[in-house]
Enzyme design. Structure first.
Site, PDB file in Angstrom:
ATOM      1  N   HIS A   8      -7.117   0.380   2.067  1.00 18.44           N
ATOM      2  CA  HIS A   8      -8.123  -0.463   1.384  1.00 18.44           C
ATOM      3  C   HIS A   8      -7.453  -1.764   0.948  1.00 18.44           C
ATOM      4  CE1 HIS A   8     -11.898  -0.695  -1.284  1.00 18.44           C
ATOM      5  NE2 HIS A   8     -11.263  -1.845  -1.446  1.00 18.44           N
ATOM      6  N   LYS A  99     -18.257  -0.612   5.678  1.00 16.84           N
ATOM      7  CA  LYS A  99     -18.144  -0.543   4.220  1.00 16.84           C
ATOM      8  C   LYS A  99     -19.508  -0.716   3.574  1.00 16.84           C
ATOM      9  CE  LYS A  99     -16.029  -0.509   0.190  1.00 16.84           C
ATOM     10  NZ  LYS A  99     -15.169  -1.543  -0.363  1.00 16.84           N
ATOM     11  N   HIS A 196     -11.413   3.897  -3.801  1.00 18.23           N
ATOM     12  CA  HIS A 196     -10.859   3.718  -5.149  1.00 18.23           C
ATOM     13  C   HIS A 196     -11.507   4.623  -6.192  1.00 18.23           C
ATOM     14  CE1 HIS A 196     -14.258   1.003  -4.969  1.00 18.23           C
ATOM     15  NE2 HIS A 196     -13.586   0.033  -4.399  1.00 18.23           N
ATOM     16  N   ASP A 270      -6.420  -1.539  -2.790  1.00 18.95           N
ATOM     17  CA  ASP A 270      -7.459  -2.421  -3.309  1.00 18.95           C
ATOM     18  C   ASP A 270      -6.882  -3.714  -3.882  1.00 18.95           C
ATOM     19  OD1 ASP A 270     -10.033  -3.295  -3.728  1.00 18.95           O
ATOM     20  OD2 ASP A 270     -10.331  -2.191  -5.590  1.00 18.95           O
TER      21      ASP A 270
HETATM   22  C1  NCD Z   1     -12.888  -6.492  -4.834  1.00 18.96           C
HETATM   23  C2  NCD Z   1     -12.845  -7.951  -4.374  1.00 18.96           C
HETATM   24  O1  NCD Z   1     -12.476  -8.811  -5.182  1.00 18.96           O
HETATM   25  O2  NCD Z   1     -13.163  -8.212  -3.211  1.00 18.96           O
HETATM   26  N1  NCD Z   1     -12.819  -6.464  -6.263  1.00 18.96           N
HETATM   27  C3  NCD Z   1     -12.411  -5.429  -7.029  1.00 18.96           C
HETATM   28  O3  NCD Z   1     -12.540  -5.537  -8.250  1.00 18.96           O
HETATM   29  N2  NCD Z   1     -11.842  -4.356  -6.529  1.00 18.96           N
HETATM   30  C4  NCD Z   1     -14.110  -5.827  -4.300  1.00 18.96           C
HETATM   31  C5  NCD Z   1     -14.103  -4.337  -4.437  1.00 18.96           C
HETATM   32  O4  NCD Z   1     -13.310  -3.643  -3.802  1.00 18.96           O
HETATM   33  O5  NCD Z   1     -14.927  -3.816  -5.207  1.00 18.96           O
HETATM   34 ZN    ZN Z   2     -11.827  -3.282  -2.731  1.00 21.57          ZN
END
Ligand code: NCD
Ligand code: ZN
Length: 375
Positions: A8, A99, A196, A270
């Site tokens: 991710h 996604k 996540h 993430d």
């Molecule tokens: C992610 C982003 O900034 O693209 N932000 C986040 O807070 N994780 C988008 C996501 O994965 O929800």
């Molecule tokens: Zn993300």
């Protein structure tokens, strides 16, 4: 350790892509690339173009056929994503999943799905896309959050009426209890990854239902922090991301889940960089750059939990296996040596419109990290 896989990753485009891609390629052998760019990745041609940009931004040698980093592309599920666009990407083995974003609940989710019911309602485009995914044994990646209660719902004493807006801390629990079972029921053969994972109820659900067609990715930040860390002495925008950090009980459950060593639980950093102007502002965007220490932070988390010996399966084996891929035969070396995240990063924006430097504040700026990557 074998070179891990990041299931991710937000590589962004333009200047940010050029900043982040080399960080990721140094640490990871492959990465599932999130499609929530502007505009979102919704056609085969966009996949090809974005993949090309990513390859140019890493220093990997793609012509050799054995690059040290491989981007795994995804497409963005909208109400109008065409199944034939997805099929083209799957046929060419460039696309590995789609996604799902609930509209409005995270960064660049305006094109997300308006009503999750379209995922299990025959005759909708999203339904047809999910069938296509299942036919190819590819993965539906879920941003597992709902914005509104579907029916009367009681989350541990907090009551919601139908249609009532959910508290951000209840968005994932509501999705796990109400939306995920419906998707699974409508598409029992579809491989689903809950992205996540952030809650105790999510961990429980995975324990019970996780397996060949259901798994989850976990971030280091959700294993390292609880919400006290987000609000101590004031709100910390560089510890704010979606899904929002929960209380310590939830964190403990996530730590337990990784310590149990399930094959359906894997690494997804993430990493989601934003220029500082989008963080230190009126409406702070969710997401923080993690890629500068994308594997190091997991070592720290696993060491704290006392399960470093479980890291290799989590980081290198489980995710790729779910996506029908092999673990890498390359290696990286880490030493237990403290280093400090001393400086912010600057992305050189070469586009004519902005032409300047974008400052990006990385996770743990001004603090230290216990593990260090050595070349
Ligand atoms: C992610 C982003 O900034 O693209 N932000 C986040 O807070 N994780 C988008 C996501 O994965 O929800
Ligand atoms: Zn993300």
């Amino acid at each position: 350790m074998p070179k891990p896989a990041d299931m991710h990753q937000h590589l962004r485009r333009g200047a940010l892509l050029h900043l982040v891609a080399p960080m990721v390629a140094r640490r990871f052998s492959k990465a599932i690339v999130m499609p929530n760019t502007v505009p979102p990745i919704t056609t085969y041609e966009m996949v090809r173009q974005y993949l090309l940009e990513i390859k140019l931004a890493t220093n990997s040698e793609y012509r050799s056929g054995k690059p040290d980093f491989w981007p795994l592309m995804t497409m963005y599920l909208t109400d109008t994503l065409e199944p034939h666009e997805l099929r083209a990407g799957l046929d060419q083995k460039l696309v590995f999943g789609v996604k799902y974003y609930p509209r409005g609940l995270t960064t660049n989710s305006d094109s997300g799905i308006a009503d999750p019911a379209s995922l299990w309602s025959k005759g909708t485009k999203p339904y047809a896309v999910l069938r296509e995914l299942a036919d190819y044994n590819a993965v539906l990646l879920l941003h597992a959050a709902d914005g509104f209660a579907t029916d009367l719902w009681n989350n541990e004493g907090r009551f919601y009426g139908p249609g009532e807006e959910l508290d951000p801390w209840d968005q994932e629990p509501h999705f796990i209890c109400n939306t995920l079972p419906r998707i699974r029921e409508a598409h029992p053969d579809l491989k689903i990854s809950v992205e996540h994972l952030s809650t105790a109820i999510g961990a429980d659900w995975l324990r019970t239902h996780g397996g060949d067609t259901l798994g989850c990715s976990l971030t280091a930040q959700h294993l390292l922090l609880d919400r006290r860390d987000v609000f101590r002495q004031g709100f910390r925008p560089h510890r704010f991301w979606w899904p929002i950090i929960q209380s310590s009980e939830h964190k403990e459950e996530l730590c337990k889940l990784v310590a149990e060593g399930h094959p359906f639980v894997w690494l997804g950093s993430d990493s989601a960089p934003h220029p500082v102007g989008k963080k230190e502002t009126d409406c702070c965007s969710g997401g923080v750059l993690m890629a500068h220490a994308g594997i190091e932070l997991f070592l720290e988390a696993f060491e704290d939990i006392g399960c470093l010996h479980k890291l290799e399966d989590f980081a290198c084996v489980n995710g790729p296996r779910f996506y029908d891929l092999k673990p890498s035969d390359l290696y990286i070396t880490l030493v237990r040596e403290e280093w400090s995240v001393a400086e912010a990063f600057y992305a050189e924006d070469m586009s004519e419109e902005s032409g300047g430097l974008d400052k990006v504040v990385p996770f743990r700026l001004g603090e230290s990290i216990r593990w260090k990557l050595v070349d």
